[in-house]
Design an enzyme around this catalytic site. Structure first.
Site, short mmCIF file in Angstrom:
data_model
loop_
_atom_site.label_atom_id
_atom_site.label_comp_id
_atom_site.label_asym_id
_atom_site.label_seq_id
_atom_site.Cartn_x
_atom_site.Cartn_y
_atom_site.Cartn_z
CB SER A 70 -0.93 -0.04 1.22
OG SER A 70 -1.97 0.88 1.07
NE ARG A 125 -8.16 2.12 10.97
CZ ARG A 125 -7.02 1.77 10.39
NH1 ARG A 125 -6.49 2.56 9.46
NH2 ARG A 125 -6.41 0.67 10.72
CG ASP A 135 -6.39 -3.93 -3.28
OD1 ASP A 135 -7.19 -3.00 -3.06
OD2 ASP A 135 -5.17 -3.83 -3.11
CG HIS A 169 -5.66 -2.32 0.29
ND1 HIS A 169 -4.77 -2.26 -0.77
CD2 HIS A 169 -5.14 -1.52 1.26
CE1 HIS A 169 -3.77 -1.44 -0.45
NE2 HIS A 169 -3.97 -0.99 0.78
CG ASP A 170 -6.44 -4.30 5.56
OD1 ASP A 170 -5.57 -3.52 5.11
OD2 ASP A 170 -7.15 -4.04 6.54
#
Lengths: 206, 405
Positions: free
Chosen positions: B166, B236, B332, B365-366
């Site tokens: 990232s 967040r 992602d 993504h994570d």
């Protein structure tokens, strides 16, 4: 993974490795598990790179320390500059591409030489199969049925030579192998190659 | 202890980490400023970092890990604020792909961060108060410049590898462009050579949430001893959604209700996903500074590597001898595979030595931070190949845990 024992090396890979000069830059399009790349890197000191469509194949190659990108001949050749490699190899793959002529043109652009290995649909066993059984040939070497074969553009060796003329390249060398992997002598006439060759490796130049 | 006391303790600990981190820190005086892309020199300044493993005699086995947006230097050590184990403990450690028995692994808090490297929560020596918005804006290239100065301080000339996902991946690409002769290999995970319009949009939503919180006080909240916790938590929550995928959310939560049998016809957290996001937001504000969030998101937004090279990304990599390993994740949508492919094609155009794989995972993504055996296998294999060429010890062979997870 990286030190996994290799199975016996494919005969066309051995032939291709012989055609490649020492310390060349080579791109193997459709490199599978990376057998040829490994062979070229270790025996020929080649700067060997690969393109492979299957994620399993790419993972296997990268885990062996080979430089391989996930992609295919249709999408991922355009980025390479002209003459980026000394050799671009397409082994047993041309007949599985959508547009073999276009692929050939692209390969000739990015490689000083292009090495193509193809199965010969004009091999005598295939001819007999079609003639006497009246069915599309299914052999040990070409084990797929017509409805699930990845090989959508079969040709004979003579057909392929016609294509090389069409795209304007010359055949520097051709190695024709019979059904038990022996080389058919270079002096033999074309009709003999086209009948007794089960596969062939061509070294081409624009 | 009341929860308010607990908050104060956490806040105090977080403030302490900003200036006097529990990590090793290198302080650069006024004579050694950090030249920023914004056109100003930052001095004095400091960089906090962690190391794992031992540098070999040739100094040829050092790996720099670049952390993502809200990560920190505690890549494989207990986080002093949360008490949790390092954020990449599965990737970095003895016998892991970044094998700390074989490599010296370095990870520094990014410039603009809040874990000991100079950022908006750090004390401005001119005023004795936190910088807040007086801190100049920083870029990915500034972060990389600060890391290069750290690597100099550690007396390392060439890094064996620079690895990151990232925003960390952006730093890795910038490393290649800025210091092509100082890194032997790189791994870029779930990243791209620029921040997309959609990604800038999500960051802007987050920043606006922070700045809309009345406790933000134009950035001077630390002086007033308040925190824009609600705004930062909302930021967040929105960002966290972008780190997952529709499928992973569906698998994890579906439409399940939180400790109840029926919806309550109100705005309580009826659904598990709501409760989960609220929790993510609340725990985040305990460990992260709101202004830092503004700065690091901005740094990502400004990143466009090709723009530095006349719009041609390949020029950023021209003549690079570095070995590249690029990986994306098929679910992602923050940094989709197409962004990685752009990088791969530019590397191909530059004649660089590159491997690329798209990891098949529903986790979004994570995924690069999670237990993805395929990713571990790929990184281990890539580093093994690179170590062979470099002439140093490769990572140990994969543990059983990795092969059979």
């Amino acid at each position: 993974m990286s030190d996994a024992p290799m199975t016996e090396i494919r005969i066309d890979h051995k032939v291709i490795a012989e055609l490649v000069e020492l310390n060349s830059r080579v791109l193997d399009v459709g490199c599978g598990d990376g057998e040829l790349l490994q062979l070229l890197a270790t025996q020929k000191g080649a700067d060997a790179r690969g393109i492979e469509i299957s994620q399993i194949g790419v993972n296997f190659c990268v885990a062996r320390g080979l430089s391989v990108i996930q992609g295919d001949a249709n999408e991922d050749l355009a980025a390479y500059p002209d003459g980026a490699f000394d050799y671009v190899v397409l082994s047993q793959t041309l007949q599985a591409t959508w547009d073999p002529k276009e692929v050939m043109t692209r390969l000739l652009r990015i490689g000083e030489h292009v090495i193509v290995s193809i199965p010969n649909f004009g091999y005598w066993q295939n001819r007999l199969h079609l003639m006497f059984k009246g069915r599309m040939p299914v052999t040990d070497y070409l084990p797929h049925s017509w409805y699930n074969t990845p090989n959508i553009h079969f040709c004979t060796l003579r057909d392929f030579v016609d294509l090389t003329k069409e795209v304007g390249c010359t055949v520097d060398k051709a190695v024709v192998l019979n059904g038990i992997g022996q080389r058919i002598p270079i002096q033999a006439p074309w009709w003999l190659w086209n009948l007794f060759g089960e596969q062939a490796v061509f070294l081409l130049k624009e | 202890m009341t929860s308010h006391d607990g908050d104060d303790l956490t806040a105090a600990a977080r403030l302490r980490e900003a200036d006097e981190p529990s990590s090793p820190v290198i302080r650069f005086g006024k004579d050694r400023p950090l030249r920023l892309d914004a056109g100003v020199d930052l001095a004095p300044w400091q960089i906090a970092y962690q190391t794992y493993g031992t540098l070999n005699a040739d100094k040829s086995n050092a790996i720099l890990v670049c952390h993502a947006l809200t990560g920190d230097q505690h890549v494989a050590s207990k986080n002093p604020l949360t008490g949790k184990s390092g954020w990449w403990s599965m990737m970095v450690g003895p016998g892991r792909p970044l094998d700390t028995d074989r490599f010296l692994v370095i990870c520094a808090n990014v410039l603009g961060g809040c874990m000991g490297t100079t950022g908006p929560a750090s004390t401005n020596p001119e005023t004795g108060k936190p910088y807040a918005l007086d801190m100049p804006l920083v870029t990915i290239r500034d972060m990389v410049r600060s890391q290069a100065m750290l690597v100099d301080e550690l007396d390392i000339d060439t890094l064996f590898a620079v690895v990151g996902g990232s925003m960390g991946g952006m730093q890795v690409l910038q490393w290649v462009a800025s210091y092509p002769d100082r890194l032997f290999s790189t791994a870029v995970l779930c990243a791209g050579a620029r921040h997309s319009s959609q990604n800038i949009a999500f960051h802007e939503v987050g920043r606006q949430a922070v700045m809309a919180d009345p406790n933000w006080c134009n950035g001077k909240y630390l002086e007033f001893d308040v925190r824009p916790s609600k705004g930062l938590a909302v930021a967040r929550m929105a960002a966290h959604v972008t780190y997952m995928s529709d499928e992973s959310l569906h698998r994890k939560f579906g439409r399940s209700l939180q400790n109840r049998d029926h919806v309550t016809f109100g705005f309580d957290a009826d659904f598990q996903i709501e409760s989960y996001l609220r929790h993510q937001g609340m725990t985040f504000v305990d460990r992260f500074d709101a202004n830092s969030y503004l700065y690091v998101t901005r740094a990502m937004d400004y990143f466009d590597l090709a723009a530095e090279y006349g719009g041609v990304l390949a020029h950023a990599f021209q003549g690079s001898k570095t070995r590249f390993c690029i990986a994306s994740v098929n679910s992602d949508w923050l940094f989709p595979t197409s962004e990685s492919r752009v990088v791969v094609h530019a590397l191909n155009a530059a004649g660089a030595n590159v491997s690329f794989v798209e990891i098949d995972s529903p986790r979004g993504h994570d995924a690069f931070l999670l237990n993805e055996p395929e990713l571990f296998t790929m990184i281990r294999g890539f580093l093994t190949g690179a170590a062979g060429v470099r002439g140093i010890l490769p990572p140990a062979l994969a543990d059983d845990w990795e092969a059979h997870v």
